[in-house]
Motif scaffolding. Structure first.
Motif, mmCIF file in Angstrom:
data_model
loop_
_atom_site.group_PDB
_atom_site.id
_atom_site.type_symbol
_atom_site.label_atom_id
_atom_site.label_comp_id
_atom_site.label_asym_id
_atom_site.label_seq_id
_atom_site.Cartn_x
_atom_site.Cartn_y
_atom_site.Cartn_z
ATOM 1 N N TYR A 72 4.355 -0.012 14.432
ATOM 2 C CA TYR A 72 4.048 -0.095 13.002
ATOM 3 C C TYR A 72 2.909 0.849 12.635
ATOM 4 O O TYR A 72 2.973 1.564 11.621
ATOM 5 C CB TYR A 72 3.694 -1.536 12.643
ATOM 6 N N ARG A 93 5.932 -2.287 1.865
ATOM 7 C CA ARG A 93 5.619 -3.700 1.708
ATOM 8 C C ARG A 93 6.685 -4.432 0.905
ATOM 9 O O ARG A 93 6.950 -5.612 1.126
ATOM 10 C CB ARG A 93 4.264 -3.869 1.017
ATOM 11 N N SER A 96 9.853 -5.496 3.012
ATOM 12 C CA SER A 96 9.705 -6.456 4.106
ATOM 13 C C SER A 96 10.038 -7.904 3.739
ATOM 14 O O SER A 96 10.616 -8.609 4.565
ATOM 15 C CB SER A 96 8.302 -6.372 4.717
ATOM 16 N N VAL A 100 12.279 -10.220 5.963
ATOM 17 C CA VAL A 100 11.686 -11.420 6.548
ATOM 18 C C VAL A 100 12.501 -12.654 6.178
ATOM 19 O O VAL A 100 12.768 -13.524 7.026
ATOM 20 C CB VAL A 100 10.225 -11.602 6.086
ATOM 21 N N GLY A 149 8.502 -0.664 6.673
ATOM 22 C CA GLY A 149 8.853 -1.991 6.170
ATOM 23 C C GLY A 149 9.633 -2.805 7.183
ATOM 24 O O GLY A 149 9.439 -4.025 7.310
ATOM 25 N N ILE A 152 7.250 -4.181 9.730
ATOM 26 C CA ILE A 152 6.476 -5.273 9.135
ATOM 27 C C ILE A 152 7.278 -6.567 9.195
ATOM 28 O O ILE A 152 6.774 -7.625 9.585
ATOM 29 C CB ILE A 152 6.097 -4.948 7.680
ATOM 30 N N ALA A 153 8.539 -6.482 8.791
ATOM 31 C CA ALA A 153 9.394 -7.666 8.803
ATOM 32 C C ALA A 153 9.578 -8.194 10.209
ATOM 33 O O ALA A 153 9.546 -9.419 10.438
ATOM 34 C CB ALA A 153 10.754 -7.332 8.177
ATOM 35 N N THR A 156 6.413 -9.924 11.457
ATOM 36 C CA THR A 156 6.155 -11.145 10.700
ATOM 37 C C THR A 156 7.014 -12.294 11.190
ATOM 38 O O THR A 156 6.534 -13.424 11.366
ATOM 39 C CB THR A 156 6.395 -10.911 9.194
ATOM 40 N N SER A 238 5.333 -14.183 3.414
ATOM 41 C CA SER A 238 5.468 -12.730 3.386
ATOM 42 C C SER A 238 5.513 -12.215 1.958
ATOM 43 O O SER A 238 4.880 -11.211 1.616
ATOM 44 C CB SER A 238 6.745 -12.314 4.129
ATOM 45 N N GLU A 242 2.993 -9.658 -0.098
ATOM 46 C CA GLU A 242 3.441 -8.368 -0.592
ATOM 47 C C GLU A 242 3.166 -8.143 -2.070
ATOM 48 O O GLU A 242 3.493 -7.077 -2.606
ATOM 49 C CB GLU A 242 4.928 -8.158 -0.292
#
Length: 280
Positions: A72, A93, A96, A100, A149, A152-153, A156, A238, A242
């Motif tokens: 990341y 962002r 994601s 998620v 992104g 990030i997902a 998370t 999440s 964001e």
């Protein structure tokens, strides 16, 4: 969810936008990310000396999340080289929460209700507006932001599951996961050597200082998120985080003097509104 915990996660969103602005505002973003990583890893090392170990069931998630965080960081630096903060940050962002929510549904059996579905559509529409009608947008730049992104997902969802099996040790879980940030200075030294790190301390003390502060802010921001993931739905946590896309655009406009078109403003607001729908 949207009372006490939600307010704290929204504060984490502001912190997150702030450290991204610090990173984007520095000329050498690889060097800046390296100093941020050193600060994060050093704080984590101190924390683990005084914290109990997380439950054994959480260790595979700690290792997996740490590796994903490393990729990341590399992806984030690459994305910021190609885009303005007001473009790269909302795409990375904003994409994601959708991923998620899907990941949580697949791996943690978290249901996606009608309001969440509406939030996903709004976020997707906002991202399309930003990506297709933003100023000076390249396909490579959008792809770099979307790749960020996706990472990030991924981390998370991993952390959402991992912290729930850590026997309530969210602080220790966070610290051990962030130990992976020692990999970033190793990568930097392997690619550029030690000299740029040494000379930057005397040659660019303000840049180094802002990077270190950014690292402290970063670990606080994501530590809050991991704490919230213990009991909150992953998609909702999440999504609330964001909403930082709005903070990022404001910071980019006010402090970094980036141009923000009316369409980009509208797209960011739609993304933020969709994120709020996912958080309800």
């Amino acid at each position: 969810m949207l009372s006490y915990t939600g307010g704290i996660v929204l504060f984490a969103a502001l912190l997150h936008a702030s450290w991204n602005a610090m990173l984007h505002g520095n000329r050498d973003r690889f060097l800046s990310m390296t100093w941020m990583s050193i600060a994060i890893a050093a704080i984590s090392t101190l924390v683990i000396l005084f914290s109990p170990l997380p439950a054994s069931a959480s260790w595979p998630y700690i290792v997996a999340s740490g590796l994903v965080h490393f990729f990341y960081n590399v992806s984030l630096v690459r994305s910021y080289r190609r885009n303005d903060l007001a473009l790269a940050y909302p795409i990375a962002r904003g994409s994601s929460p959708l991923l998620v929510a899907l990941g949580a549904a697949l791996f943690a059996r978290e249901a996606i209700g009608p309001l969440h579905a509406l939030g996903i559509v709004m976020i997707s529409g906002g991202i399309i507006a930003i990506a297709l009608w933003g100023q000076h947008v390249s396909r490579a730049g959008v792809l770099a932001a979307l790749t960020t992104g996706a990472t990030i997902a991924l981390y998370t969802v991993i952390d959402g599951i991992g912290v729930r099996v850590s026997a309530g040790q969210s602080l220790a879980y966070t610290a051990w996961m962030f130990m992976s940030y020692w990999l970033m200075p190793l990568l930097f030294v392997a690619m550029r050597g030690l000299t740029p790190l040494r000379t930057s301390i005397l040659g660019e003390p303000m840049s180094v200082g802002s990077s270190v502060v950014g690292g402290v802010v970063s670990i606080a921001a994501y530590g809050i998120v991991i704490w919230a993931l213990q009991s909150g739905a992953m998609g909702a946590v999440s999504a609330l985080r964001e909403t930082s896309v709005v903070f990022a655009v404001l910071i980019g406009r006010v402090f970094l003097r980036e141009s923000v078109s009316a369409t980009r403003w509208l797209g960011c607001m739609v993304v933020a509104a969709g994120a709020m729908c996912l958080g309800l």
